[in-house]
Scaffold this active site. Structure first.
Site, PDB file in Angstrom:
ATOM      1  CB  SER A 133      69.592  48.339  46.399  1.00  0.00           C
ATOM      2  OG  SER A 133      70.677  48.688  45.577  1.00  0.00           O
ATOM      3  CE1 TYR A 146      69.212  43.762  43.517  1.00  0.00           C
ATOM      4  CE2 TYR A 146      70.129  45.933  43.129  1.00  0.00           C
ATOM      5  CZ  TYR A 146      69.855  44.886  43.990  1.00  0.00           C
ATOM      6  OH  TYR A 146      70.219  44.967  45.315  1.00  0.00           O
TER       7      TYR A 146
HETATM    8  N1  LIG Z   1      75.687  43.080  48.101  1.00  0.00           N
HETATM    9  C1  LIG Z   1      75.317  44.202  47.518  1.00  0.00           C
HETATM   10  O1  LIG Z   1      76.072  44.780  46.709  1.00  0.00           O
HETATM   11  C2  LIG Z   1      73.982  44.820  47.873  1.00  0.00           C
HETATM   12  C3  LIG Z   1      73.824  46.204  47.652  1.00  0.00           C
HETATM   13  C4  LIG Z   1      72.605  46.786  47.961  1.00  0.00           C
HETATM   14  C5  LIG Z   1      71.564  46.011  48.443  1.00  0.00           C
HETATM   15  N2  LIG Z   1      71.744  44.679  48.625  1.00  0.00           N
HETATM   16  C6  LIG Z   1      70.621  43.885  49.089  1.00  0.00           C
HETATM   17  O2  LIG Z   1      70.939  43.276  50.320  1.00  0.00           O
HETATM   18  C7  LIG Z   1      70.225  42.047  50.456  1.00  0.00           C
HETATM   19  C8  LIG Z   1      71.169  40.943  50.910  1.00  0.00           C
HETATM   20  O3  LIG Z   1      72.178  40.768  49.947  1.00  0.00           O
HETATM   21  P1  LIG Z   1      73.653  40.248  50.298  1.00  0.00           P
HETATM   22  O4  LIG Z   1      74.599  41.263  49.778  1.00  0.00           O
HETATM   23  O5  LIG Z   1      73.744  39.831  51.698  1.00  0.00           O
HETATM   24  O6  LIG Z   1      73.723  39.010  49.289  1.00  0.00           O
HETATM   25  P2  LIG Z   1      74.079  37.459  49.533  1.00  0.00           P
HETATM   26  O7  LIG Z   1      75.314  37.314  50.347  1.00  0.00           O
HETATM   27  O8  LIG Z   1      74.064  36.846  48.167  1.00  0.00           O
HETATM   28  O9  LIG Z   1      72.832  36.936  50.391  1.00  0.00           O
HETATM   29  C9  LIG Z   1      71.555  36.865  49.826  1.00  0.00           C
HETATM   30  C10 LIG Z   1      70.665  36.070  50.765  1.00  0.00           C
HETATM   31  O10 LIG Z   1      69.351  35.998  50.182  1.00  0.00           O
HETATM   32  C11 LIG Z   1      68.948  34.633  50.193  1.00  0.00           C
HETATM   33  N3  LIG Z   1      68.016  34.347  49.108  1.00  0.00           N
HETATM   34  C12 LIG Z   1      68.188  34.563  47.777  1.00  0.00           C
HETATM   35  N4  LIG Z   1      67.114  34.117  47.096  1.00  0.00           N
HETATM   36  C13 LIG Z   1      66.258  33.603  48.020  1.00  0.00           C
HETATM   37  C14 LIG Z   1      64.990  32.985  47.940  1.00  0.00           C
HETATM   38  N5  LIG Z   1      64.365  32.807  46.761  1.00  0.00           N
HETATM   39  N6  LIG Z   1      64.386  32.579  49.086  1.00  0.00           N
HETATM   40  C15 LIG Z   1      65.007  32.737  50.287  1.00  0.00           C
HETATM   41  N7  LIG Z   1      66.218  33.323  50.425  1.00  0.00           N
HETATM   42  C16 LIG Z   1      66.831  33.748  49.303  1.00  0.00           C
HETATM   43  C17 LIG Z   1      70.240  33.838  50.068  1.00  0.00           C
HETATM   44  O11 LIG Z   1      70.063  32.545  50.599  1.00  0.00           O
HETATM   45  P3  LIG Z   1      69.971  31.188  49.729  1.00  0.00           P
HETATM   46  O12 LIG Z   1      70.902  31.322  48.576  1.00  0.00           O
HETATM   47  O13 LIG Z   1      70.345  30.148  50.736  1.00  0.00           O
HETATM   48  O14 LIG Z   1      68.539  31.095  49.325  1.00  0.00           O
HETATM   49  C18 LIG Z   1      71.163  34.649  50.958  1.00  0.00           C
HETATM   50  O15 LIG Z   1      70.987  34.271  52.310  1.00  0.00           O
HETATM   51  C19 LIG Z   1      69.559  41.796  49.089  1.00  0.00           C
HETATM   52  O16 LIG Z   1      68.198  42.134  49.148  1.00  0.00           O
HETATM   53  C20 LIG Z   1      70.284  42.729  48.152  1.00  0.00           C
HETATM   54  O17 LIG Z   1      69.481  43.140  47.077  1.00  0.00           O
HETATM   55  C21 LIG Z   1      72.943  44.061  48.361  1.00  0.00           C
END
Ligand SMILES: NC(=O)c1ccc[n+]([C@@H]2O[C@H](COP(=O)([O-])OP(=O)(O)OC[C@H]3O[C@@H](n4cnc5c(N)ncnc54)[C@H](OP(=O)(O)O)[C@@H]3O)[C@@H](O)[C@H]2O)c1
Length: 265
Positions: A133, A146
């Site tokens: 991130s 975070y």
């Molecule tokens: N969205 C943003 O603003 C943003 C910005 C920068 C970086 N990121 C990074 O991008 C990545 C994906 O985020 P996203 O935006 O796609 O968020 P999201 O839509 O909330 O998806 C997060 C995914 O991670 C899974 N997850 C969470 N905890 C878990 C666990 N303990 N074991 C297995 N799976 C788990 C969730 O599945 P379940 O709930 O089914 O477990 C879901 O599939 C993350 O690493 C996040 O830090 C996001």
């Protein structure tokens, strides 16, 4: 293998990579949502699979990777994408929340990589992509836990890059600004809000992952404005910190006035 394939970036990636010919093994905790991803993925990749697994539990990860290797023989690409977020002053964040973030965002990637690596080393090939991130490059107010998890992920990834490159294995990190997914559902309205010029779509992030699989770059920062800010922080750290302090100071919680998520004025 894609962790966090039940939603957001991971789901987008699973669908895109399947359409490009990959057999995808995805994981997450929500079986119902994994089934939805699987339905879409199997349209183009009938052998793909989804496995219920909490990546913060080393034993569950061991079981999942053993099953994937038994079923498919190898993992060519590991995408450590699973993650959770938060936005709260550090002093108001309980230790359990902080430990949970580190366990999922950092140790989850460590556990998966530790299990997958021996088979990559044996073949002298593989690619590990870690979804970090902008918060792994720039410390942001009200996101200390975070940021800690993502800075750890970046340092660990850089170290692995040097260890694994001579063994034929690539390591990359993707550092996006805020992405429109379900990630921020619990804190979308808390302050400071993400500036729109730093925001990217899940499609753009998924495309960046596909790109690093081809060009093997170590780091991609998205969007360009965030890449510029990150470069400014690296090269002129004192100037950057002074500017950031001006932007953030309204959101700091003072001991005597602890209601404060600031008014942003
Ligand atoms: N969205 C943003 O603003 C943003 C910005 C920068 C970086 N990121 C990074 O991008 C990545 C994906 O985020 P996203 O935006 O796609 O968020 P999201 O839509 O909330 O998806 C997060 C995914 O991670 C899974 N997850 C969470 N905890 C878990 C666990 N303990 N074991 C297995 N799976 C788990 C969730 O599945 P379940 O709930 O089914 O477990 C879901 O599939 C993350 O690493 C996040 O830090 C996001």
């Amino acid at each position: 293998m894609i962790t966090g394939a039940s939603s957001g970036i991971g789901k987008r990636l699973a669908i895109d990579l399947a359409a490009r010919g990959a057999i995808v093994a995805g994981c997450g905790r929500s079986i119902a949502r994994l089934k939805e991803t699987l339905k879409e993925v199997r349209r183009t990749s009938p052998s793909s699979t989804m496995i219920g697994c909490d990546v913060s539990d080393a034993e569950q990860v061991q079981g999942m990777v053993a099953k994937i290797i038994a079923d498919f023989g190898k993992v060519d690409v590991l995408i450590n994408n699973a993650g959770i977020g938060m936005r709260k002053p550090f002093i108001e964040t309980d230790l359990r929340t902080i430990e949970n973030i580190i366990r999922i965002n950092y140790l989850g990637a460590v556990y998966c990589t530790h299990e997958v690596l021996p088979s990559m080393i044996a073949r002298g090939a593989g690619h590990i992509v870690n979804l970090s991130s902008g918060a792994g490059l720039i410390g942001t107010v009200n996101m200390a836990a975070y940021c800690g998890s993502k800075f750890a992920l970046n340092g660990w990834s850089e170290s692995l890059y040097h260890e694994l490159k001579p063994l034929g294995i690539n390591v990359s990190i993707i550092c996006p600004g805020p992405v429109e997914t379900e990630f921020a559902r619990d804190f979308r309205d808390s302050k400071p809000k993400a500036p729109p010029n730093l925001t990217v779509s899940a499609d753009t992030v998924a495309n960046a992952v596909t790109k690093v699989l081809e060009n093997k770059r170590f780091e991609i920062v998205l969007p360009r404005w965030l890449a510029f800010m990150s470069s400014l922080r690296r090269h002129l750290p004192n100037l950057f910190r002074a500017l950031a302090q001006r932007r953030f100071r309204n959101y700091v919680v003072l001991p005597a006035k602890s209601s404060g998520d600031g008014d942003g004025k």
